[in-house]
Each structure stands twice: as structure tokens, then as C-alpha cells.
Design a protein around this motif. Structure first.
Motif, PDB file in Angstrom:
ATOM      1  N   TRP A 130       0.833  -1.049   0.115  1.00 31.12           N
ATOM      2  CA  TRP A 130      -0.097  -0.085   0.200  1.00 31.12           C
ATOM      3  C   TRP A 130       1.098   1.258   0.003  1.00 31.12           C
ATOM      4  CZ3 TRP A 130      -2.701  -1.982   4.711  1.00 31.12           C
ATOM      5  CH2 TRP A 130      -4.139  -3.123   3.523  1.00 31.12           C
ATOM      6  N   TYR A 131       2.122   1.147  -0.181  1.00 31.37           N
ATOM      7  CA  TYR A 131       3.401   2.406  -0.194  1.00 31.37           C
ATOM      8  C   TYR A 131       4.212   1.935  -1.389  1.00 31.37           C
ATOM      9  CZ  TYR A 131       4.970   6.770   1.554  1.00 31.37           C
ATOM     10  OH  TYR A 131       5.738   7.405   2.216  1.00 31.37           O
ATOM     11  N   ALA A 132       4.482   2.677  -2.124  1.00 33.05           N
ATOM     12  CA  ALA A 132       5.231   2.456  -2.748  1.00 33.05           C
ATOM     13  C   ALA A 132       6.302   3.613  -3.064  1.00 33.05           C
ATOM     14  CB  ALA A 132       4.839   2.382  -4.867  1.00 33.05           C
ATOM     15  N   LEU A 133       7.426   2.593  -3.222  1.00 30.22           N
ATOM     16  CA  LEU A 133       8.844   4.270  -3.444  1.00 30.22           C
ATOM     17  C   LEU A 133       9.219   4.444  -5.000  1.00 30.22           C
ATOM     18  CD1 LEU A 133      10.523   2.950  -0.430  1.00 30.22           C
ATOM     19  CD2 LEU A 133       9.008   4.230  -0.440  1.00 30.22           C
ATOM     20  N   GLU A 134       9.226   5.669  -4.579  1.00 29.00           N
ATOM     21  CA  GLU A 134      10.230   5.670  -6.175  1.00 29.00           C
ATOM     22  C   GLU A 134      11.512   6.023  -6.104  1.00 29.00           C
ATOM     23  OE1 GLU A 134       8.832   6.820  -9.429  1.00 29.00           O
ATOM     24  OE2 GLU A 134       6.850   6.395  -8.287  1.00 29.00           O
ATOM     25  N   PRO A 135      12.880   4.750  -7.383  1.00 28.72           N
ATOM     26  CA  PRO A 135      13.584   4.629  -7.158  1.00 28.72           C
ATOM     27  C   PRO A 135      14.182   5.873  -7.708  1.00 28.72           C
ATOM     28  CG  PRO A 135      12.819   3.771  -8.836  1.00 28.72           C
ATOM     29  CD  PRO A 135      11.587   3.592  -8.265  1.00 28.72           C
ATOM     30  N   ALA A 136      15.451   5.850  -6.979  1.00 28.66           N
ATOM     31  CA  ALA A 136      16.345   7.294  -7.307  1.00 28.66           C
ATOM     32  C   ALA A 136      17.090   6.721  -8.742  1.00 28.66           C
ATOM     33  CB  ALA A 136      17.702   7.472  -6.325  1.00 28.66           C
ATOM     34  N   GLN A 137      17.569   8.226  -8.901  1.00 28.74           N
ATOM     35  CA  GLN A 137      17.598   8.775 -10.793  1.00 28.74           C
ATOM     36  C   GLN A 137      19.366   8.666 -10.474  1.00 28.74           C
ATOM     37  OE1 GLN A 137      15.911  11.308 -12.073  1.00 28.74           O
ATOM     38  NE2 GLN A 137      13.647  10.459 -12.137  1.00 28.74           N
ATOM     39  N   GLN A 138      20.006   7.113 -10.779  1.00 29.29           N
ATOM     40  CA  GLN A 138      21.598   7.583 -10.692  1.00 29.29           C
ATOM     41  C   GLN A 138      21.676   8.758 -11.357  1.00 29.29           C
ATOM     42  OE1 GLN A 138      23.256   4.887 -10.016  1.00 29.29           O
ATOM     43  NE2 GLN A 138      25.075   6.412 -10.020  1.00 29.29           N
ATOM     44  N   GLN A 139      21.679   9.409 -11.725  1.00 31.18           N
ATOM     45  CA  GLN A 139      21.995  11.158 -12.089  1.00 31.18           C
ATOM     46  C   GLN A 139      21.683  12.155 -10.772  1.00 31.18           C
ATOM     47  OE1 GLN A 139      19.879  13.509 -15.032  1.00 31.18           O
ATOM     48  NE2 GLN A 139      21.995  15.231 -15.391  1.00 31.18           N
ATOM     49  N   LYS A 140      20.742  11.839 -10.312  1.00 28.04           N
ATOM     50  CA  LYS A 140      20.435  12.876  -8.993  1.00 28.04           C
ATOM     51  C   LYS A 140      21.271  12.820  -7.368  1.00 28.04           C
ATOM     52  CE  LYS A 140      15.358  14.515 -10.069  1.00 28.04           C
ATOM     53  NZ  LYS A 140      14.545  14.637  -9.426  1.00 28.04           N
TER      54      LYS A 140
END
Length: 115
Positions: free
Chosen positions: A81-91
Motif C-alpha cells: 500500500w506504499y510505493a517508493l520511486e527508485p532514485a535516479q543515478q544522475q540525481k
């Protein structure tokens, strides 16, 4: 948005009955939002408490609230019920470079990391 950016970090979602009334997920989401607000408010109060006894009471309450928030987050994440966005390599690289620059401004400098 590329393929990597659209994939979320999430467990398979536990099915819940979808009705106009609030369900278990809705209640958990509401409680988690409330706990987030409360920990933020306690954080501000801790920074501004001028009485040490009051500060210690606030620290205890803050810890209980933070633990409750963490338990709710874990339950929601476990149930999908809780999703996370994967971190972007560039950021991540930008953040690393930014904070590496700050390291040189600290009193112990970059050498503090090597000891």
C-alpha cells in the motif's frame, strides 16, 4: 520517463474491498499522514523548548510517535500500500558531488572521513 524511472519499489498489493467507505488502507494512510505531521510538529517543539524537563518529556513522546510512524510505514509497505520511486543515478551523483563539496567546508575537512 524511461523504463527505470517508471518502476516503483513496492510489494504485491494486499487486496482490499473497494467501497465508498474508508477501508483498512485508507485508515492506515490517514494515520500515517497524521503521524508524519505530529513528528514534524514535535521536531519543531524540541528545537524551541527552553525547559530541560519539558524537553525530555517531548523527546520521549517524539520517540513513541516516530516508532508508531515507522510501524505504520512498515505495515503499509509490507501490504503493498506504499510505493517508493527508485532514485535516479544522475540525481544521486549530483547529491554526492554537492555533499562532497560541503565536506571540505567542515572544520575537520575531508580528512575527517579517513580517520
Amino acid at each position: 520517463m524511461n523504463q527505470q524511472q517508471s518502476q516503483k519499489v513496492q510489494n504485491p498489493e494486499t487486496s482490499i474491498q473497494k467501497t465508498p467507505q474508508m477501508n483498512e488502507r485508507d485508515f492506515m494512510n490517514d494515520m500515517l499522514a497524521t503521524e508524519k505531521y505530529m513528528t514534524h510538529a514535535y521536531d519543531t517543539a524540541l528545537n524551541e523548548a527552553s525547559n530541560d524537563a519539558f524537553y525530555q518529556e517531548l523527546v520521549a513522546i517524539y520517540k513513541e510517535t516516530q516508532d508508531c510512524q515507522r510501524n505504520m510505514y512498515n505495515t503499509m509497505f509490507k501490504n503493498g500500500w506504499y510505493a517508493l520511486e527508485p532514485a535516479q543515478q544522475q540525481k544521486m551523483q549530483q547529491a554526492y558531488q554537492q555533499f562532497s563539496g560541503y565536506k571540505n567546508q567542515l572544520p575537520y575537512g575531508a580528512q575527517g572521513q579517513t580517520q
